[in-house]
Write a protein that holds these residues in place. Structure first.
Motif, PDB file in Angstrom:
ATOM      1  N   GLU A  36     -42.598  41.094 -33.647  1.00 16.43           N
ATOM      2  CA  GLU A  36     -41.371  40.756 -34.364  1.00 16.43           C
ATOM      3  C   GLU A  36     -41.106  41.751 -35.481  1.00 16.43           C
ATOM      4  O   GLU A  36     -39.949  42.113 -35.734  1.00 16.43           O
ATOM      5  CB  GLU A  36     -41.470  39.338 -34.926  1.00 16.43           C
ATOM      6  N   ASN A  37     -42.151  42.190 -36.172  1.00 16.59           N
ATOM      7  CA  ASN A  37     -41.969  43.158 -37.256  1.00 16.59           C
ATOM      8  C   ASN A  37     -41.426  44.484 -36.729  1.00 16.59           C
ATOM      9  O   ASN A  37     -40.560  45.104 -37.346  1.00 16.59           O
ATOM     10  CB  ASN A  37     -43.288  43.390 -37.989  1.00 16.59           C
ATOM     11  N   THR A  38     -41.952  44.935 -35.584  1.00 16.08           N
ATOM     12  CA  THR A  38     -41.476  46.182 -34.983  1.00 16.08           C
ATOM     13  C   THR A  38     -40.029  46.054 -34.550  1.00 16.08           C
ATOM     14  O   THR A  38     -39.210  46.952 -34.796  1.00 16.08           O
ATOM     15  CB  THR A  38     -42.355  46.561 -33.778  1.00 16.08           C
ATOM     16  N   LEU A  39     -39.693  44.931 -33.916  1.00 13.64           N
ATOM     17  CA  LEU A  39     -38.317  44.712 -33.483  1.00 13.64           C
ATOM     18  C   LEU A  39     -37.365  44.673 -34.665  1.00 13.64           C
ATOM     19  O   LEU A  39     -36.252  45.214 -34.607  1.00 13.64           O
ATOM     20  CB  LEU A  39     -38.215  43.405 -32.695  1.00 13.64           C
ATOM     21  N   ARG A  40     -37.800  44.053 -35.745  1.00 14.47           N
ATOM     22  CA  ARG A  40     -36.963  43.972 -36.938  1.00 14.47           C
ATOM     23  C   ARG A  40     -36.720  45.359 -37.528  1.00 14.47           C
ATOM     24  O   ARG A  40     -35.605  45.688 -37.947  1.00 14.47           O
ATOM     25  CB  ARG A  40     -37.627  43.066 -37.977  1.00 14.47           C
ATOM     26  N   ALA A  41     -37.759  46.197 -37.524  1.00 19.27           N
ATOM     27  CA  ALA A  41     -37.622  47.553 -38.062  1.00 19.27           C
ATOM     28  C   ALA A  41     -36.660  48.382 -37.212  1.00 19.27           C
ATOM     29  O   ALA A  41     -35.798  49.092 -37.746  1.00 19.27           O
ATOM     30  CB  ALA A  41     -38.989  48.225 -38.133  1.00 19.27           C
ATOM     31  N   TYR A  42     -36.801  48.289 -35.883  1.00 17.84           N
ATOM     32  CA  TYR A  42     -35.888  49.008 -34.993  1.00 17.84           C
ATOM     33  C   TYR A  42     -34.453  48.514 -35.192  1.00 17.84           C
ATOM     34  O   TYR A  42     -33.501  49.317 -35.198  1.00 17.84           O
ATOM     35  CB  TYR A  42     -36.302  48.807 -33.531  1.00 17.84           C
ATOM     36  N   ASP A  43     -34.286  47.219 -35.336  1.00 21.81           N
ATOM     37  CA  ASP A  43     -32.960  46.645 -35.524  1.00 21.81           C
ATOM     38  C   ASP A  43     -32.304  47.190 -36.792  1.00 21.81           C
ATOM     39  O   ASP A  43     -31.141  47.607 -36.787  1.00 21.81           O
ATOM     40  CB  ASP A  43     -33.077  45.121 -35.589  1.00 21.81           C
ATOM     41  N   VAL A  44     -33.065  47.216 -37.879  1.00 19.56           N
ATOM     42  CA  VAL A  44     -32.540  47.723 -39.148  1.00 19.56           C
ATOM     43  C   VAL A  44     -32.152  49.194 -39.027  1.00 19.56           C
ATOM     44  O   VAL A  44     -31.069  49.610 -39.459  1.00 19.56           O
ATOM     45  CB  VAL A  44     -33.573  47.529 -40.276  1.00 19.56           C
ATOM     46  N   ASP A  45     -33.027  49.997 -38.416  1.00 17.72           N
ATOM     47  CA  ASP A  45     -32.777  51.433 -38.315  1.00 17.72           C
ATOM     48  C   ASP A  45     -31.567  51.737 -37.436  1.00 17.72           C
ATOM     49  O   ASP A  45     -30.742  52.603 -37.759  1.00 17.72           O
ATOM     50  CB  ASP A  45     -34.016  52.138 -37.763  1.00 17.72           C
ATOM     51  N   LEU A  46     -31.442  51.036 -36.321  1.00 18.75           N
ATOM     52  CA  LEU A  46     -30.325  51.294 -35.406  1.00 18.75           C
ATOM     53  C   LEU A  46     -29.013  50.717 -35.943  1.00 18.75           C
ATOM     54  O   LEU A  46     -27.945  51.293 -35.738  1.00 18.75           O
ATOM     55  CB  LEU A  46     -30.640  50.724 -34.020  1.00 18.75           C
ATOM     56  N   ARG A  47     -29.092  49.597 -36.661  1.00 16.35           N
ATOM     57  CA  ARG A  47     -27.897  49.071 -37.309  1.00 16.35           C
ATOM     58  C   ARG A  47     -27.393  50.036 -38.375  1.00 16.35           C
ATOM     59  O   ARG A  47     -26.184  50.154 -38.612  1.00 16.35           O
ATOM     60  CB  ARG A  47     -28.171  47.697 -37.930  1.00 16.35           C
ATOM     61  N   ASN A  48     -28.329  50.704 -39.027  1.00 19.82           N
ATOM     62  CA  ASN A  48     -27.944  51.680 -40.034  1.00 19.82           C
ATOM     63  C   ASN A  48     -27.093  52.786 -39.414  1.00 19.82           C
ATOM     64  O   ASN A  48     -26.047  53.175 -39.950  1.00 19.82           O
ATOM     65  CB  ASN A  48     -29.197  52.270 -40.677  1.00 19.82           C
ATOM     66  N   LEU A  49     -27.537  53.293 -38.261  1.00 23.99           N
ATOM     67  CA  LEU A  49     -26.765  54.315 -37.556  1.00 23.99           C
ATOM     68  C   LEU A  49     -25.431  53.751 -37.081  1.00 23.99           C
ATOM     69  O   LEU A  49     -24.379  54.393 -37.225  1.00 23.99           O
ATOM     70  CB  LEU A  49     -27.554  54.856 -36.364  1.00 23.99           C
ATOM     71  N   GLY A  50     -25.435  52.546 -36.509  1.00 27.28           N
ATOM     72  CA  GLY A  50     -24.206  51.946 -36.020  1.00 27.28           C
ATOM     73  C   GLY A  50     -23.171  51.750 -37.110  1.00 27.28           C
ATOM     74  O   GLY A  50     -21.974  52.003 -36.908  1.00 27.28           O
TER      75      GLY A  50
END
Length: 337
Positions: A36-50
């Motif tokens: 869950e922590n890894t998924l949350r980090a990826y989500d934050v990083d990709l949302r930043n780009l989006g």
């Protein structure tokens, strides 16, 4: 340092980018078993780009995203003064995402292929000295229960001092388990709070730990940790635990499983009480036990397995080898020492 852009709260970037990101995160969860922590980090990083692409890039479709757009995004991050470590993590997330998108034919070319990540900052956590560990794990820790988990101190509680005393003792006993077990086992804080009582083998003094990537490992612990765990389970856990806690080893004052934030607060409070260390979180204890193992002559690969690192290179970067131990090894091994 300025606030990291587009990381807090919900973002409003379009479905053009949000939908493939959601599919990618589902792929990571279901097929790669990411935590869950890894998924949350990826989500934050990709949302930043989006969010950036919507605000500054004309809201392109996935196939319209170019390497120049990604480089503009990196320049934006650089101007926002985020750390090199965060920058490197963001780039890694985006490169992995577009590699997945190319493989699944969502894009015709990979625009992130030529992105270069900055060198990560290799700042290691402060290592506690054995004397500091002795003070941290002394019985006095029980006299200062965590302020983070003090939600039980209401006006009603103040009218029941006897109940408060019992609760305070239970919280102190639990906090002792947190500190003692983190140093004994080198667990990540997320691994610690996920432990169930059934994960403890008292006969062998080992823990069954589910680490990153859902990889299971057995981790030993010593007699001091065994003593505080047994005391907590036999005499104090029932004071705090409700049915909601189920088989959780560590529970909060509201009766459920203790969460990462609360456990982190326990260690932060305990480290601050030492007064002579810059260490501020549970990762410092993980680093400290690894260092003490190496200083005591433990094999690097044994420490790698103990910590649950997938790569030996991670252990080499993570652990600190003292100058004294290095000199001793040199004198013993070098023909012309």
């Amino acid at each position: 340092m300025k606030q990291d852009p587009a990381t807090d709260g919900p973002t409003g970037f379009s479905a053009k980018f949000a939908e493939p990101v959601a599919d990618y995160l589902q792929f990571l969860q279901l097929e790669r078993g990411r935590s869950e922590n890894t998924l949350r980090a990826y989500d934050v990083d990709l949302r930043n780009l989006g969010q950036y692409l919507k605000d500054h890039g004309g809201d392109p479709t996935l196939k319209q995203i170019s390497v120049d757009m990604l480089r503009d995004w990196l320049a934006y991050l650089h101007d926002s003064q985020i750390s090199r470590t965060t920058m490197a993590r963001r780039i890694s997330a985006v490169k992995n995402f577009f590699a997945w998108a190319l493989k699944h034919k969502l894009v015709e070319t990979d625009p992130a292929l030529r992105l270069a990540a900055p060198k990560k900052e290799r700042r290691l956590p402060h290592v506690l000295q054995p004397s500091q560990i002795d003070r941290l794990l002394s019985p006095e820790l029980n006299q200062h229960p965590s302020q983070v988990d003090s939600a039980s101190t209401t006006a009603t509680d103040q009218a029941e001092p006897e109940k408060n005393d019992v609760t305070a003792l239970a919280v102190g006993a639990r906090d002792k388990v947190i500190a003692e077990l983190l140093y004994a086992s080198g667990l990540r804080i997320s691994e610690l709070v996920a432990l169930d009582i059934a994960d403890i083998d008292f006969e062998r003094r080992t823990l069954k730990v589910l680490g990153k990537g859902n990889k299971e490992r057995m981790v030993p612990f010593g007699k001091p940790a065994e003593r505080v765990i047994v005391d907590w389970i036999r005499s104090h856990r029932r004071v705090l635990a409700s049915d909601q806690a189920q088989d959780a080893l560590l529970v909060g004052v509201r009766g459920g499983r203790l969460n990462v934030r609360q456990a982190r607060g326990v260690i932060a409070t305990a480290l601050k009480s030492l007064g002579d260390t810059s260490a501020s979180g549970p990762h410092a204890l993980r680093h400290t036990v690894a260092t003490h193992l190496l200083d005591g002559g433990a094999d690097l690969r044994a420490v790698q397995e103990f910590l649950g690192h997938a790569s030996l290179a991670t252990t080499q970067l993570y652990t600190h080898v003292s100058v004294d131990r290095l000199r001793q090894s040199y004198r013993q091994a070098h023909p012309r020492a």
